[in-house]
Design a protein around this motif. Structure first.
Motif, PDB file in Angstrom:
ATOM      1  N   THR A 116       0.813  -1.214   0.000  1.00 29.65           N
ATOM      2  CA  THR A 116       0.000   0.000   0.000  1.00 29.65           C
ATOM      3  C   THR A 116       0.842   1.258   0.000  1.00 29.65           C
ATOM      4  O   THR A 116       0.335   2.342  -0.300  1.00 29.65           O
ATOM      5  N   ARG A 135       0.301   8.625 -12.631  1.00 29.32           N
ATOM      6  CA  ARG A 135      -1.172   8.642 -12.695  1.00 29.32           C
ATOM      7  C   ARG A 135      -1.732   7.262 -12.989  1.00 29.32           C
ATOM      8  O   ARG A 135      -2.790   6.886 -12.488  1.00 29.32           O
ATOM      9  N   GLN A 138      -1.652   5.427  -9.731  1.00 23.75           N
ATOM     10  CA  GLN A 138      -2.744   5.866  -8.886  1.00 23.75           C
ATOM     11  C   GLN A 138      -4.073   5.245  -9.353  1.00 23.75           C
ATOM     12  O   GLN A 138      -4.914   4.821  -8.552  1.00 23.75           O
ATOM     13  N   GLU A 139      -4.262   5.172 -10.643  1.00 19.60           N
ATOM     14  CA  GLU A 139      -5.473   4.562 -11.206  1.00 19.60           C
ATOM     15  C   GLU A 139      -5.565   3.100 -10.832  1.00 19.60           C
ATOM     16  O   GLU A 139      -6.661   2.583 -10.557  1.00 19.60           O
ATOM     17  N   GLU A 142      -6.657   2.883  -7.114  1.00 17.05           N
ATOM     18  CA  GLU A 142      -8.062   3.249  -6.975  1.00 17.05           C
ATOM     19  C   GLU A 142      -8.970   2.132  -7.473  1.00 17.05           C
ATOM     20  O   GLU A 142     -10.018   1.832  -6.868  1.00 17.05           O
ATOM     21  N   GLN A 145      -8.858  -0.690  -4.863  1.00 15.93           N
ATOM     22  CA  GLN A 145      -9.576  -0.317  -3.661  1.00 15.93           C
ATOM     23  C   GLN A 145     -11.099  -0.427  -3.864  1.00 15.93           C
ATOM     24  O   GLN A 145     -11.833  -0.803  -2.950  1.00 15.93           O
ATOM     25  N   SER A 146     -11.570  -0.123  -5.067  1.00 15.50           N
ATOM     26  CA  SER A 146     -13.011  -0.180  -5.336  1.00 15.50           C
ATOM     27  C   SER A 146     -13.514  -1.602  -5.512  1.00 15.50           C
ATOM     28  O   SER A 146     -14.718  -1.840  -5.470  1.00 15.50           O
TER      29      SER A 146
END
Length: 576
Positions: A116, A135, A138-139, A142, A145-146
């Motif tokens: 993490t 980026r 980061q995508e 995300e 995590q979803s």
């Protein structure tokens, strides 16, 4: 004369048959072209649908393999080992396992395990630890995590640590609590593997567009450059639920087929211009047009030959009829045809023969008619001679004071004058009654008191026209067969009245009468053709039928010992 009457039958027949041949040829040609075009188009569309279906199956194949790899890494303690401090031998063991599995799935270009804190815990491609696109990283976090319990396909983008682009699959590595994320597994796939799917599954049309679009509407791979606005319109129509549709773009029509992949959420499209589905349509149209023209030409030749074979004998028959109009009845048409025209010619010969025969018969009848007129003129002298002779006898009887015989001679003269002196078939009932009165006067002089008669004629019946001598045979039979055989004699009653526009004449006697067998025999003889017996009664029946058309114009009733009754029914007809 109308304009259509100036056209000969042959020309009319040729025009009609030629029109039918042309229309039929054009119709068959059009239907053949449309059938061939529709059949080829449907086949091409089926190939396009099959193409994207095969591509979707291959996407599922590679997607499932990569998903299973990510699942094995997370569930097989491989990720756990990567987060623990391992000795060199153990790390080498982990590298060996991942490397063997990655080699099996040739589409995989890199596998990365990160915690993490975004520290690399394992990297399949050693030595490439420089982050290329923050980026994109980061995508990835995300997306993981979803969806802690599933895989997320990010589509096409920059590779994290190696140059170029890659299609990325992200899966979260959960902690033991299952609701927190310990890290992520990133598997990158070479996008060229999907491009090879497009190239190996293309349909025949060269201008066909085949491309794969990710969840965000970005093209993962395509065989031809696709305009963004064009893609946006296709995506909008597809999301409205249409999987196969027509697209109008830049004044050109396209057939579009789409397929949704439930594993990755990607969509595969196959697009081709309608005119490119069957590029040989123009050539086919020209070939069919040529075949139709040849068929129509052959049909016109056949029509010409057929019309000539039909109209030639008709024209010959027409010329022969003109000869007949000119009173040439010896004309004959030579023909061996056995069809309808042959029968027509045979009928023409029969008709001409009949006309020739009738002319001869009419000529012969004219001769006979003239002879009959001469005989009739001669016969008119005989009644005149008889009238003069009876008149002389009457005066001789008066001179000798034989008044009774004189009255009989006068009655006989009136009977003779009525019977042969009139030319009219129909006479008033009053005249017929006077004639019967003269006849009965003679019979009463013979039978004296044994014969009595009565008249009951309604006043409105005296001017009704009836056939001449229609009552004489009935009254004569009543006298001879009914009254005369009886010693005591009898009475004859003659009545006439009108009932429902019908004149009824009834003659009744109370003479000998007939039993049932004799009555039936008389009825059969009257309706039969025996020329020896009952001529007068049968004559009445026949004349009534011919004059009034009534099959039951005469009714006969009789009871033995009580007499007989005969009733005549006829339509009321008065002199104008």
């Amino acid at each position: 004369m109308r304009g259509g009457d100036l056209i000969s039958v042959r020309k009319k027949l040729m025009l009609i048959l030629a029109g039918i041949v042309i229309v039929l040829g054009l119709f068959i040609g059009y239907c053949s072209y449309e059938y061939a075009l529709n059949m080829v188009t449907e086949n091409k569309k089926s190939e396009m649908a099959d193409t994207i279906n095969r591509i979707d199956i291959n996407i599922n194949f590679w997607g499932l393999e990569v998903t299973r790899l990510a699942q094995r890494i997370v569930d097989g303690n491989i990720a756990g080992e990567a987060f623990e401090e391992q000795e060199a031998g153990q790390i080498s063991h982990l590298n060996e396992w991942v490397s063997d599995y990655a080699h099996i799935i040739e589409a995989v270009s890199d596998i990365i395990i990160l915690d993490t804190e975004r520290n690399i815990r394992y990297h399949y491609l050693e030595g490439l630890d420089m982050l290329q696109d923050g980026r994109r990283l980061q995508e990835c976090f995300e997306a993981a995590q979803s969806g802690l319990r599933g895989e997320r396909w990010l589509g096409r983008g920059n590779s994290l640590y190696q140059g170029g682009e890659a299609v990325t699959l992200v899966k979260a590595i959960p902690m033991k609590e299952k609701d927190r994320m310990r890290g992520i597994v990133v598997i990158e796939i070479n996008p060229e593997i999907f491009r090879s799917l497009l190239l190996s599954n293309q349909s025949l049309p060269i201008s066909q567009y085949t491309f794969i679009v990710d969840k965000k509407g970005q093209i993962l791979c395509t065989n031809r450059t696709v305009q963004p606005k064009w893609l946006e319109k296709i995506e909008t129509t597809f999301q409205n639920g249409e999987r196969s549709f027509i697209l109008e773009w830049d004044q050109e029509t396209y057939d579009v087929f789409g397929q949704y992949n439930g594993l990755t959420g990607w969509k595969t499209y196959s697009v081709v211009a309608v005119q490119d589905i069957f590029p040989q349509a123009a050539q086919l149209r020209g070939t069919i047009a040529m075949i139709v023209m040849l068929a129509v030409f052959a049909g016109l030749v056949a029509v010409t030959v057929l019309s000539c074979s039909i109209t030639a004998p008709i024209r010959e028959l027409s010329n022969a009829m003109k000869q007949v109009e000119q009173e040439n009845f010896d004309i004959e048409i030579q023909s061996r045809r056995k069809d309808e025209i042959g029968h027509l010619i045979t009928s023409f010969h029969y008709m001409v023969g009949k006309i020739r025969q009738l002319i001869c018969e009419v000529y012969q009848k004219k001769i006979e008619q003239k002879n009959a007129e001469i005989r009739a003129l001669q016969a008119q002298i005989n009644p005149h001679f008889l009238y003069n002779t009876l008149d002389s006898i009457n005066w001789m009887l008066i001179e000798r004071d034989e008044q009774d015989i004189s009255d009989v001679v006068i009655s006989l003269g009136e009977i003779l004058r009525y019977a042969v002196g009139g030319q009219n078939h129909l006479v008033p009932l009053g005249s017929e009654a006077r004639y019967i009165e003269s006849y009965l006067f003679i019979q009463k002089n013979r039978l004296e008191d044994r014969l009595n008669y009565q008249w009951e004629l309604a006043e409105d019946t005296l001017d009704v026209l009836v056939p001449r001598l229609i009552m004489q045979p009935i009254v004569e039979n009543a006298v001879i067969h009914g009254i005369e055989p009886l010693k005591k004699g009898g009475v004859i009653l003659m009545k006439a009245w009108i009932e429902k526009e019908m004149l009824l004449i009834r003659v009744t006697d109370n003479g000998r009468g007939m039993n049932q067998e004799e009555l039936e025999a008389l009825r059969e003889k009257i309706s039969g053709t025996d020329e020896i017996e009952n001529i007068g009664m049968r004559n009445i029946q026949r004349r009534m039928e011919l004059t009034y058309g009534q099959e039951q114009a005469m009714e006969i009733e009789s009871v033995q010992g009580e007499g007989a009754t005969i009733t005549l029914r006829m339509k009321v007809c008065r002199a104008v």
